[in-house]
Write a protein that holds these residues in place. Sequence first.
Motif, short mmCIF file in Angstrom:
data_model
loop_
_atom_site.label_atom_id
_atom_site.label_comp_id
_atom_site.label_asym_id
_atom_site.label_seq_id
_atom_site.Cartn_x
_atom_site.Cartn_y
_atom_site.Cartn_z
N ALA A 126 0.81 -1.22 0.00
CA ALA A 126 0.00 0.00 0.00
C ALA A 126 0.84 1.26 0.00
CB ALA A 126 -0.95 0.00 1.20
N ARG A 127 1.94 1.25 0.70
CA ARG A 127 2.79 2.45 0.77
C ARG A 127 3.37 2.79 -0.60
NH1 ARG A 127 6.41 4.48 5.45
NH2 ARG A 127 7.73 5.97 4.34
N ALA A 128 3.87 1.78 -1.33
CA ALA A 128 4.44 2.02 -2.67
C ALA A 128 3.35 2.43 -3.65
CB ALA A 128 5.17 0.77 -3.16
N ILE A 129 2.18 1.81 -3.55
CA ILE A 129 1.08 2.17 -4.44
C ILE A 129 0.64 3.61 -4.18
CG2 ILE A 129 -1.36 1.70 -4.98
CD1 ILE A 129 -0.67 -1.31 -4.49
N ALA A 130 0.55 4.00 -2.92
CA ALA A 130 0.15 5.38 -2.58
C ALA A 130 1.20 6.38 -3.06
CB ALA A 130 -0.06 5.51 -1.07
N PHE A 131 2.47 6.05 -2.88
CA PHE A 131 3.54 6.93 -3.36
C PHE A 131 3.42 7.13 -4.87
CE2 PHE A 131 7.64 7.10 -5.55
CZ PHE A 131 8.10 8.33 -5.12
N ALA A 132 3.28 6.03 -5.60
CA ALA A 132 3.19 6.11 -7.06
C ALA A 132 1.96 6.91 -7.49
CB ALA A 132 3.16 4.70 -7.66
N ALA A 133 0.83 6.66 -6.84
CA ALA A 133 -0.41 7.38 -7.19
C ALA A 133 -0.26 8.88 -6.91
CB ALA A 133 -1.60 6.79 -6.44
N ASN A 134 0.33 9.23 -5.78
CA ASN A 134 0.54 10.65 -5.46
C ASN A 134 1.46 11.32 -6.47
OD1 ASN A 134 -1.12 10.80 -3.22
ND2 ASN A 134 0.52 10.32 -1.78
N PHE A 135 2.39 10.55 -7.01
CA PHE A 135 3.32 11.10 -8.00
C PHE A 135 2.65 11.31 -9.34
CE2 PHE A 135 6.82 11.32 -10.94
CZ PHE A 135 7.78 12.02 -10.24
N GLY A 136 1.59 10.54 -9.60
CA GLY A 136 0.88 10.66 -10.88
C GLY A 136 0.79 9.37 -11.66
N PHE A 137 1.40 8.29 -11.14
CA PHE A 137 1.28 6.98 -11.77
C PHE A 137 -0.14 6.48 -11.58
CE2 PHE A 137 5.82 7.22 -11.04
CZ PHE A 137 6.39 6.46 -12.05
N ARG A 138 -0.64 5.72 -12.54
CA ARG A 138 -1.97 5.13 -12.46
C ARG A 138 -1.85 3.62 -12.69
NH1 ARG A 138 -2.59 8.71 -9.78
NH2 ARG A 138 -3.48 10.70 -10.32
N PRO A 139 -2.69 2.85 -12.00
CA PRO A 139 -2.62 1.40 -12.20
C PRO A 139 -2.97 1.02 -13.63
CG PRO A 139 -4.20 1.98 -10.46
CD PRO A 139 -3.71 3.24 -11.06
N GLU A 157 2.65 -8.38 -8.78
CA GLU A 157 2.98 -6.97 -8.91
C GLU A 157 2.05 -6.37 -9.95
OE1 GLU A 157 7.74 -6.63 -8.23
OE2 GLU A 157 7.10 -7.50 -10.13
N ILE A 158 1.77 -5.10 -9.77
CA ILE A 158 0.96 -4.37 -10.74
C ILE A 158 1.82 -3.26 -11.33
CG2 ILE A 158 0.02 -2.81 -8.98
CD1 ILE A 158 -2.61 -2.79 -10.63
N ALA A 159 1.63 -3.01 -12.61
CA ALA A 159 2.34 -1.91 -13.27
C ALA A 159 1.60 -0.62 -12.98
CB ALA A 159 2.44 -2.15 -14.77
N MET A 160 2.31 0.30 -12.37
CA MET A 160 1.81 1.66 -12.21
C MET A 160 2.44 2.43 -13.37
SD MET A 160 -0.07 1.56 -9.41
CE MET A 160 -0.25 3.24 -8.84
N VAL A 161 1.64 3.20 -14.11
CA VAL A 161 2.10 3.85 -15.34
C VAL A 161 1.97 5.36 -15.22
CG1 VAL A 161 1.76 4.03 -17.83
CG2 VAL A 161 1.45 1.83 -16.69
N LEU A 162 3.04 6.04 -15.62
CA LEU A 162 3.05 7.49 -15.66
C LEU A 162 3.20 7.91 -17.11
CD1 LEU A 162 3.28 10.26 -14.12
CD2 LEU A 162 5.77 9.94 -14.27
N SER A 163 2.20 8.64 -17.62
CA SER A 163 2.30 9.16 -18.98
C SER A 163 3.29 10.32 -18.98
CB SER A 163 0.94 9.64 -19.49
OG SER A 163 1.10 10.25 -20.75
#
Length: 187
Positions: A126-139, A157-163
């Motif tokens: 959850a911590r890594a997912i929240a960090f990535a989401a706050n940065f702008g990455f989306r699942p 693992e799930i790919a978090m993607v940042l355009s």
Amino acid sequence: MSDIVVEVLNADDWATYRAVRLSALEESPQAFTASYADESQMDESAWRDRMQRAVRFLATQDSKPLGVASLGLDGDDPGVGEVFGLYVQPPARNQGVSWRLVQAAAERARSDGLRSLHYWVGTENARAIAFAANFGFRPAGERRQTRVLNEEFGEQEIAMVLSLQADPGAVPNPNRGRVTPSGGAQS
């Protein structure tokens, strides 16, 4: 105390990278696929080779190493990069070091002409997912078996993607006042 500085390392910086990487493997063995025992035995030429396979970033403050991250290409699509090997020394955590490392990787990926950036995280981390989401990455819909056997982070693992391309419909970053992936501060 001075600002956090992020720099790109080159092959001649292999010993600096090695020291932080080995510290990461020793302090957080559950977070990496490699082991301290294996990597501590690697010689200079192996480390130099590793430095050339990806872009390595080092965060420092007052010349003291705080953390590292790497930027490589996705093997399937040359327009997609991947952030991996993100590690911050325990005393430097929760001070924006990870943010600055990922920001540097995103800026480099954008300047290298990449369309997007992947950051693979455990589905239960959850911590890594929240960090990535706050940065702008989306699942993304992409999942894979975890490369690290760690019950805490899950079996997948799930790919978090940042355009990295301009998105006219993008919602402003909710972290007002923080530095954005494009390098500017939000107000």
